[in-house]
Motif scaffolding. Structure first.
Motif, PDB file in Angstrom:
ATOM      1  N   TRP A 135       0.822  -1.218   0.000  1.00 58.50           N
ATOM      2  CA  TRP A 135       0.000   0.000   0.000  1.00 58.50           C
ATOM      3  C   TRP A 135       0.845   1.253   0.000  1.00 58.50           C
ATOM      4  N   PHE A 136       1.996   1.209   0.656  1.00 57.54           N
ATOM      5  CA  PHE A 136       2.845   2.412   0.666  1.00 57.54           C
ATOM      6  C   PHE A 136       3.295   2.746  -0.749  1.00 57.54           C
ATOM      7  N   GLU A 137       3.614   1.719  -1.504  1.00 56.61           N
ATOM      8  CA  GLU A 137       4.060   1.982  -2.876  1.00 56.61           C
ATOM      9  C   GLU A 137       2.901   2.448  -3.748  1.00 56.61           C
ATOM     10  N   ARG A 138       1.733   1.872  -3.490  1.00 57.89           N
ATOM     11  CA  ARG A 138       0.574   2.365  -4.239  1.00 57.89           C
ATOM     12  C   ARG A 138       0.300   3.824  -3.890  1.00 57.89           C
ATOM     13  N   TYR A 139       0.546   4.152  -2.646  1.00 60.63           N
ATOM     14  CA  TYR A 139       0.358   5.535  -2.218  1.00 60.63           C
ATOM     15  C   TYR A 139       1.316   6.470  -2.961  1.00 60.63           C
ATOM     16  N   CYS A 140       2.558   6.045  -3.072  1.00 59.66           N
ATOM     17  CA  CYS A 140       3.535   6.866  -3.798  1.00 59.66           C
ATOM     18  C   CYS A 140       3.150   6.998  -5.258  1.00 59.66           C
ATOM     19  N   LEU A 141       2.632   5.929  -5.821  1.00 59.57           N
ATOM     20  CA  LEU A 141       2.164   5.980  -7.204  1.00 59.57           C
ATOM     21  C   LEU A 141       1.014   6.974  -7.323  1.00 59.57           C
ATOM     22  N   ASP A 142       0.101   6.863  -6.383  1.00 55.57           N
ATOM     23  CA  ASP A 142      -1.102   7.690  -6.416  1.00 55.57           C
ATOM     24  C   ASP A 142      -0.770   9.171  -6.252  1.00 55.57           C
ATOM     25  N   TYR A 199       2.366  10.727  -6.042  1.00 53.95           N
ATOM     26  CA  TYR A 199       3.533  11.329  -6.677  1.00 53.95           C
ATOM     27  C   TYR A 199       3.784  10.813  -8.087  1.00 53.95           C
ATOM     28  N   GLY A 200       3.066   9.787  -8.474  1.00 61.48           N
ATOM     29  CA  GLY A 200       3.257   9.271  -9.816  1.00 61.48           C
ATOM     30  C   GLY A 200       4.533   8.473  -9.986  1.00 61.48           C
ATOM     31  N   ILE A 201       5.052   7.927  -8.894  1.00 58.97           N
ATOM     32  CA  ILE A 201       6.262   7.103  -8.998  1.00 58.97           C
ATOM     33  C   ILE A 201       5.830   5.648  -9.190  1.00 58.97           C
ATOM     34  N   ARG A 202       6.348   5.019 -10.222  1.00 57.20           N
ATOM     35  CA  ARG A 202       5.919   3.656 -10.527  1.00 57.20           C
ATOM     36  C   ARG A 202       6.891   2.656  -9.912  1.00 57.20           C
ATOM     37  N   PHE A 203       6.349   1.538  -9.482  1.00 59.27           N
ATOM     38  CA  PHE A 203       7.179   0.520  -8.857  1.00 59.27           C
ATOM     39  C   PHE A 203       7.191  -0.714  -9.730  1.00 59.27           C
ATOM     40  N   LYS A 204       8.368  -1.029 -10.208  1.00 59.43           N
ATOM     41  CA  LYS A 204       8.513  -2.129 -11.156  1.00 59.43           C
ATOM     42  C   LYS A 204       8.313  -3.439 -10.407  1.00 59.43           C
ATOM     43  N   GLY A 205       7.385  -4.228 -10.906  1.00 59.58           N
ATOM     44  CA  GLY A 205       7.129  -5.518 -10.295  1.00 59.58           C
ATOM     45  C   GLY A 205       6.091  -5.488  -9.203  1.00 59.58           C
ATOM     46  N   HIS A 206       5.453  -4.370  -9.009  1.00 59.11           N
ATOM     47  CA  HIS A 206       4.405  -4.304  -7.987  1.00 59.11           C
ATOM     48  C   HIS A 206       3.223  -5.161  -8.411  1.00 59.11           C
ATOM     49  N   PRO A 207       2.686  -5.982  -7.491  1.00 59.14           N
ATOM     50  CA  PRO A 207       1.641  -6.916  -7.900  1.00 59.14           C
ATOM     51  C   PRO A 207       0.312  -6.242  -8.266  1.00 59.14           C
ATOM     52  N   ASP A 208       0.070  -5.065  -7.772  1.00 54.69           N
ATOM     53  CA  ASP A 208      -1.247  -4.479  -7.977  1.00 54.69           C
ATOM     54  C   ASP A 208      -1.105  -2.965  -8.134  1.00 54.69           C
ATOM     55  N   PRO A 209      -0.507  -2.511  -9.224  1.00 48.75           N
ATOM     56  CA  PRO A 209      -0.198  -1.081  -9.310  1.00 48.75           C
ATOM     57  C   PRO A 209      -1.422  -0.234  -9.667  1.00 48.75           C
ATOM     58  N   ARG A 210      -2.209   0.053  -8.662  1.00 45.06           N
ATOM     59  CA  ARG A 210      -3.365   0.927  -8.872  1.00 45.06           C
ATOM     60  C   ARG A 210      -3.231   2.106  -7.931  1.00 45.06           C
ATOM     61  N   ARG A 211      -4.046   3.110  -8.178  1.00 44.34           N
ATOM     62  CA  ARG A 211      -4.128   4.202  -7.223  1.00 44.34           C
ATOM     63  C   ARG A 211      -4.670   3.673  -5.901  1.00 44.34           C
ATOM     64  N   MET A 228      -6.943   8.025  -4.236  1.00 46.73           N
ATOM     65  CA  MET A 228      -7.711   8.718  -5.257  1.00 46.73           C
ATOM     66  C   MET A 228      -8.357   7.680  -6.175  1.00 46.73           C
ATOM     67  N   TYR A 229      -9.324   8.127  -6.927  1.00 44.81           N
ATOM     68  CA  TYR A 229     -10.053   7.229  -7.817  1.00 44.81           C
ATOM     69  C   TYR A 229      -9.326   7.161  -9.162  1.00 44.81           C
ATOM     70  N   ASP A 230      -9.626   6.119  -9.918  1.00 41.30           N
ATOM     71  CA  ASP A 230      -8.872   5.879 -11.150  1.00 41.30           C
ATOM     72  C   ASP A 230      -9.004   7.013 -12.151  1.00 41.30           C
ATOM     73  N   GLU A 231     -10.156   7.696 -12.149  1.00 37.42           N
ATOM     74  CA  GLU A 231     -10.384   8.735 -13.147  1.00 37.42           C
ATOM     75  C   GLU A 231      -9.629  10.015 -12.814  1.00 37.42           C
ATOM     76  N   PHE A 232      -9.054  10.094 -11.634  1.00 36.43           N
ATOM     77  CA  PHE A 232      -8.368  11.312 -11.224  1.00 36.43           C
ATOM     78  C   PHE A 232      -7.150  11.546 -12.113  1.00 36.43           C
ATOM     79  N   VAL A 233      -6.985  12.777 -12.528  1.00 35.76           N
ATOM     80  CA  VAL A 233      -5.846  13.127 -13.390  1.00 35.76           C
ATOM     81  C   VAL A 233      -4.803  13.861 -12.557  1.00 35.76           C
ATOM     82  N   GLY A 234      -3.569  13.439 -12.673  1.00 34.11           N
ATOM     83  CA  GLY A 234      -2.504  14.128 -11.947  1.00 34.11           C
ATOM     84  C   GLY A 234      -2.192  13.457 -10.625  1.00 34.11           C
TER      85      GLY A 234
END
Lengths: 589, 174, 434
Positions: free
Chosen positions: B110-117, B119-131, B134-140
């Motif tokens: 969840w911490f990595e998903r939080y960073c993705l959500d 700050y937009g930082i992607r984690f390579k190999g994350h099993p479930d890379p979703r926001r 925020m909701y999926d439709e959120f931009v930015g």
């Protein structure tokens, strides 16, 4: 140097040295003075004082009375520092003392700190408890330095000296004598810069106060600058006094539109209103001064604005959406353009970008070969800053006309042409005219499409009135009388339904069937700027960072353009799209 | 508090960890090269003397204007050794992909998903890379410093349960 | 541990057939991810169709804020996904745009049942960066009020857990006890929930006259109610059936998921920040850390019951040790001057003005500060750029890893086990969703 034995033996022929002070050591960097401030080596030009020498390595020495464009008074005692060459080891005023080769300066020793604290304690001894009602609060050096160098309650408990709280020195300046710390910056400014020595210090000791000569008001046209350089809240602007709190305001880098000098300004705004201009430093144009008339010239940005498109005159006038207004304008202008009874009136108050698009529409959309020059009438002038021409962009207008091959004619010819019936329709970019007597002539036009900032007799005569946004609400540039292009940035989104001139002109062009359309002022410059760029060598349109990037409240101490803390109400993008997604996509994120 | 950890890291990963320092309050911290973070974390967890069985907090910071712009901060804890360490990983805006540490600690998910959500930082190999929040439709990414404080985005219609469960299909629907 | 219940679980012929409380051996679904419910010799071998059910966010068992999408086979949870963020308020973004001092009321609203613990956590983070040490009395006051709020928090959990498993009486007792404590907290800080009590450099007010005695009396009444709740729940057959053996997580998994606080200690890991890295005055106080063994809902409940007693012990010791003194440091750089100085002297009004309008100038740097809040480690990762506002205020919410582990903990369990599991991890939307 202390150890004589390490010196090479003097030549035998040399006469014995006369007793006296030791010769100054040879400079470490020839042509420069090298010294040590707080353990850091500083290399500066000879004659640099300690404050500036310290500043060059990022060490702050506090001061009130010193000002780099004024003579040295050394009376506030805030800048006292320890210097190794001080007679008797006294603390020396950093503003007055030039650094000397090889000396050591200490600005953070306990002695200096004690002195700074004591100075502040004395300065605050008779200072009224006024922060809550003081206009300077938030930009006051007493507050800043107190939190930096004192931070303690006063040890002295004596009654404060009471003086006059409300002295109208002149039309623009009100003095609160109790708040004054007698740094005499204002006195020196009037004497040395404005060259009108209207201020002086009267009485002695803690009874001293700043005053004018009896019966002579402070009526210099540059008196407003004393308010800016006053480090405390003693001199306040009668115009700005009690109208707003500075920490709520944000500043945009702007240019004064009061005359063709184009003094650089900070435009202080809150929500969608401009509150004041402050001069912004630019050695090539205005140093850091501006005239009082320019200072007060912001008022048209706030009052009597045209905020919605309007069609028809007098009782028949009605508001309508911009698209419909553009269609109406295009439909009524087109037959006149074909018949050759159409003229265009361009105002030199509009920005370079406005005029570029307007000229493009005039030539390509309306087939015009000449334009008439509007603009404000001439005013007073002097040999310091103020120019007689009170239009910020006359040079720009001339450049644009030249670039598009448009002939520029004066307004008087337009009035005559209207009277003779040669001109039956007019498109005005800007409603400023040098002679208001022309307004009745405009009322006789069949069609008068007018883009105006403000209501007025000219706007009143329009058959289609389009709301224009002035420089506070747009991006763009002005070319001053010397041919110097200067950018200004958007402070807040356009009020009501107004749009910058260039946008209105582009919309009109679109309604006339021209294919192109611009999204931003930057696009206007990218596309049309090259036509005039030759006359403006070295102009970097992005020299000011684009305001579009400076969104939201960036919580950095230097987050705002003037280096102060950001205002609490930064620009709200709601006026633009109401949808942050679009803005983010536009910015390519 | 945990000098030994820093020393062990410096000895084991020379060149991959750098600039160790003692933060305020005596917290030990060290910078880790981005590509090596998963390896370093694995070592810290499995080495008995380190025994960082837990990653209580992973977050990101946006140092707008600096290069590299972003930073991921891993605050690690060993309950058995009772020591903590902070790993900082600099992430450049041009390459926002960081190796995931979900393989080391499941709690990092969840911490990595939080960073993705945020700050937009992607984690390579994350099993479930979703926001995450925020909701999926959120931009930015709202916690980026250049995201406007008063940015407004329109309401979106509520999604189907199926969408949440399986994720939207290629056309946004199953 | 005194209340540990060896022999109580086991194989119990009286237990409701099929319930998890029936004991360790009677757990046919252990480790089976696609279990289909209990199939006894008399059950018809019917296979149900897998069904996806949406729970929440407006479902009482989801505590109003979380949406769980559950794939069910019969009543067994095959898989579960959580959708959170319905209570996201942008805590970090808001705080980055406030002064350091203005962030306190925002921390109140993280774990709103134990606001002062959040206040303390945040204040310690800022003080760590500022390198300031607060006066001793304010440390005691922070501990006292914090522990009172911890009692409130645990009482809420215990009471609500009873309520959601059908014991309304327990809820009423719990809420009575909690509100008595809220009354005491109101007397000291002016608000029941959103206390905003702590300041950088100390606390906002001293305890009023007679507050200590009144609080001791209140604690006595709270103890009575606590023991009543204990009698009603701890040996309650239904309660045990619902909680024992449900929501189990192993010690290793708990660490792996980042559990802290009572939920971690319920698995047998004796880690408490108050003991491992004592802050404030916890090193001067004698108290015990309850540790469980099974990591199930029942153990987590027992942790809370025991911590209620321990917190009471802490408060009483603090009252004995406390001495009159300053409650804030006297430094105008961090703490507002006293009001007479603000209204009467220019120095005071200037310091007040600068602190309010521009905020405390926290030295540049970064720090991670952690405290033991009611649900576990409350961490703040603060970054300052030297200005008056936080550059970054990262919140490590105690409840976050526990919520993240819910799908793991309930995999293969009955849908009804979700309810006590949700209760016992004490998911507080305010802190988890920020």
């Amino acid at each position: 140097m202390a150890d004589d034995t390490t010196k090479p033996p003097a030549p035998a022929a040399a006469p014995p040295k006369p007793p006296g002070p030791p010769a100054p050591p040879p400079p470490k960097h020839p042509g420069f003075v090298t010294c040590t401030v707080d353990g850091r080596e500083v290399v500066v030009k000879p004659g640099t004082n300690v404050i500036e020498a310290a500043k060059s390595v990022g060490i702050e020495v506090p001061y009130y009375c010193w000002h780099k464009r004024l003579s040295v008074a050394a009376n506030c005692r805030m800048c006292l520092v320890e210097m190794s060459n001080a007679p008797g080891g006294k603390l020396m005023p950093g503003c007055q003392m030039p650094v000397a080769e090889g000396i050591t300066v200490k600005t953070e020793s306990q002695r200096v700190k004690d002195q700074q604290r004591a100075t502040l304690e004395f300065l605050l001894l008779s200072h009224p408890v006024d922060c809550a009602i003081c206009d300077q609060a938030g930009e006051c050096k007493l507050q800043d330095y107190y939190m930096k160098y004192d931070q303690k309650p006063s040890r002295l408990d004596i009654p404060k000296v009471e003086k006059d709280k409300r002295v109208r020195l002149g039309p623009l300046v009100t003095l609160d004598q109790e708040r004054c710390i007698l740094c005499t910056r204002c006195v020196r400014f009037m004497r040395e810069v404005a060259k009108q020595p209207q201020l002086g210090v009267a009485e002695r000791g803690n009874q001293s106060f700043i005053t004018t000569f009896p019966g002579q008001p402070l009526d210099s046209k540059y008196a407003g600058n004393t308010v800016d350089i006053c480090p405390v809240g003693a001199l306040t602007s009668s115009d700005f006094r009690f109208r707003g709190r500075v920490w709520f305001m944000s500043a945009a880098r702007s240019v004064c539109t009061g005359c063709s000098r184009g003094c650089n300004t900070f435009l202080d705004y809150l929500k969608q209103a401009t509150y004041r201009y402050r001069p912004r430093e630019n050695d090539a144009v205005n140093q850091e001064w501006m005239c009082d008339d320019g200072r007060l010239s912001y008022k048209y940005l706030n009052t009597d604005r045209v905020l919605a498109p309007r069609e028809g005159r007098g009782a028949a006038a009605r508001d309508l959406p911009l698209g419909a207004a553009m269609d109406a304008a295009a439909a009524t202008l087109r037959p006149h353009a074909i018949a050759g009874t159409l003229a265009a009136l361009f105002s030199p108050v509009a920005s370079l970008e406005d005029l570029l698009v307007a000229a493009l529409v005039a030539t390509e959309g309306l087939g015009l070969a000449e334009i008439y020059m509007g603009g404000r009438p001439d005013g007073w002038h002097d040999d310091f800053l103020k120019r007689a021409d009170e239009n910020p962009n006359r040079k720009g207008l001339e450049l644009v006309a030249q670039a598009f091959g448009l002939l520029v004619r004066p307004l008087s010819e337009l009035t005559r042409a209207i009277e003779t019936g040669r001109v039956k329709a007019l498109w005005a970019v800007g409603a400023e005219v040098p002679d208001l007597a022309a307004a009745p002539a405009f009322a006789r036009l069949d069609t008068f499409v007018c883009q105006a900032f403000n209501q007025g007799p000219v706007a009143h005569a329009a058959t289609v009135l389009l709301p224009a946004a002035p420089h506070s609400e747009a991006e763009g540039s002005f070319v001053n009388f010397e041919g110097r292009p200067q950018r200004f940035e958007l402070a807040y989104w356009p009020r009501g339904g107004s749009h910058p001139h260039w946008k209105l002109a582009a919309e009109l062009g679109k309604a006339l069937g021209l294919a192109w359309r611009f999204q931003t002022a930057r696009e206007v410059w990218t596309e049309l700027g090259p036509r005039v760029a030759e006359a403006l060598p070295g102009f970097d349109w992005d020299g000011l960072p684009s305001a579009g990037r400076r969104r939201g409240l960036v919580p950095l101490a230097t987050g705002t353009v003037d280096g102060r803390l950001p205002g609490y109400r930064e620009r709200v993008p709601s006026g633009a799209s109401g949808d942050t997604r679009m803005d983010l996509l536009k910015l390519g994120r | 508090m945990s000098k030994a950890v820093i020393e062990a890291l410096a000895a084991r990963f020379p060149g991959d960890v750098y600039e160790p320092y003692e933060g305020v309050g005596g917290d030990d911290a060290i910078f880790v090269r981005k590509s090596e973070i998963a390896r370093v974390c694995k070592f810290l967890k499995t080495e008995p003397a380190m025994a960082f069985h837990m990653a209580p907090y992973i977050t990101a910071v946006d140092y707008l204007g600096l290069e590299p712009r972003f930073e991921i901060v891993y605050n690690l804890l060993s309950t058995t050794q009772n020591h903590r360490v902070r790993l900082r990983v600099k992430v450049s805006e041009s390459d926002l992909e960081v190796p995931t540490v979900t393989g080391v600690w499941r709690g990092a998910d969840w911490f990595e998903r939080y960073c993705l959500d945020m700050y937009g930082i992607r984690f390579k190999g994350h099993p479930d890379p979703r926001r995450l929040l925020m909701y999926d439709e959120f931009v930015g990414h709202p916690l980026r410093k250049d995201y406007p404080l008063r940015g407004r985005q329109p309401l979106v219609p509520e999604r189907d349960i199926q969408d949440i469960y399986r994720g939207p299909g290629p056309d946004g629907r199953d | 541990m005194a209340t540990e219940s060896h022999g109580m679980g086991g194989l119990d012929p009286q237990a409701t057939p099929g319930s998890r409380g029936a004991g360790e051996h009677d757990r046919p679904f252990e480790g089976q991810h696609h279990a289909r419910g209990y199939e006894g010799p008399l059950d018809a071998p019917l296979r149900g169709k897998q069904m996806v059910v949406n729970l929440g966010p407006s479902h009482p068992a989801m505590h109003g804020v979380t949406r769980a999408v559950v794939a069910l086979e019969g009543e067994t949870i095959v898989e579960m996904k959580l959708d959170i963020g319905f209570l996201h308020r942008g805590f970090e973004k808001s705080c980055e745009n406030l002064t350091w001092g203005q962030a306190f009321p925002y921390t109140d609203r993280l774990n709103y049942v134990s606001a002062i613990l959040n206040n303390v956590g945040y204040a310690l983070a800022v003080e760590k960066l500022c390198k300031i040490d607060v006066p001793l009395r304010s440390k005691y006051l922070r501990v006292v009020t914090g522990e009172l709020h911890r009692i409130c928090d645990h009482l809420t959990l215990v009471a609500a857990m009873g309520l959601e498993l059908g014991a309304m009486t327990v809820f009423l007792y719990g809420v009575e006890a909690r509100d008595l404590l809220y009354d005491r907290l109101t007397e000291i800080c002016g608000a029941r929930l959103t206390s905003n009590y702590v300041r950088v450099g100390g606390v906002s007010r001293d305890a009023p006259e007679g507050w200590t005695e009144k609080t001791l009396q209140t604690l006595a009444r709270v103890a009575e109610l606590r023991e009543t709740i204990d009698k009603l729940l701890t040996r309650n057959r239904i309660f045990m059936d619902r909680t024992k053996g449900t929501g189990v997580i192993s010690r290793e998994d708990a660490l792996d998921f980042g559990f802290t606080g009572p939920c971690l200690r319920a698995t047998g890991e004796p880690y408490d920040v108050r003991k491992a890295a004592p802050y404030l005055v916890y090193d001067r106080i004698d108290f015990d850390i309850p540790v469980g063994s099974k990591g199930d809902n029942y153990d987590r409940f027992l942790m809370r019951m025991e911590e209620l007693r321990q917190s009471e012990r802490i408060v009483k010791q603090c009252f004995q040790q406390m001495e009159p003194g300053d409650i804030v440091i006297e430094d105008f750089r961090f703490v507002l001057p006293p009001k007479p100085l603000v209204y009467g002297t220019i120095e005071g009004v200037m310091a007040h003005f600068k602190l309010i309008m521009e905020g405390i100038k926290v030295p540049p740097g970064e720090a991670y500060s952690y405290t033991e809040a009611a649900n576990g480690e409350l961490g703040f990762y603060v970054v300052s750029d030297g200005g008056g506002r936080p550059y970054k205020l990262g919140l490590r919410a105690p409840g976050w890893p526990m919520l993240a582990a819910i799908p793991h903990m309930t995999k293969g369990a009955l849908l009804s086990d979700l309810v006590p599991t949700y209760d016992s991890i004490n998911m507080i939307g305010g802190e988890v969703e920020q």
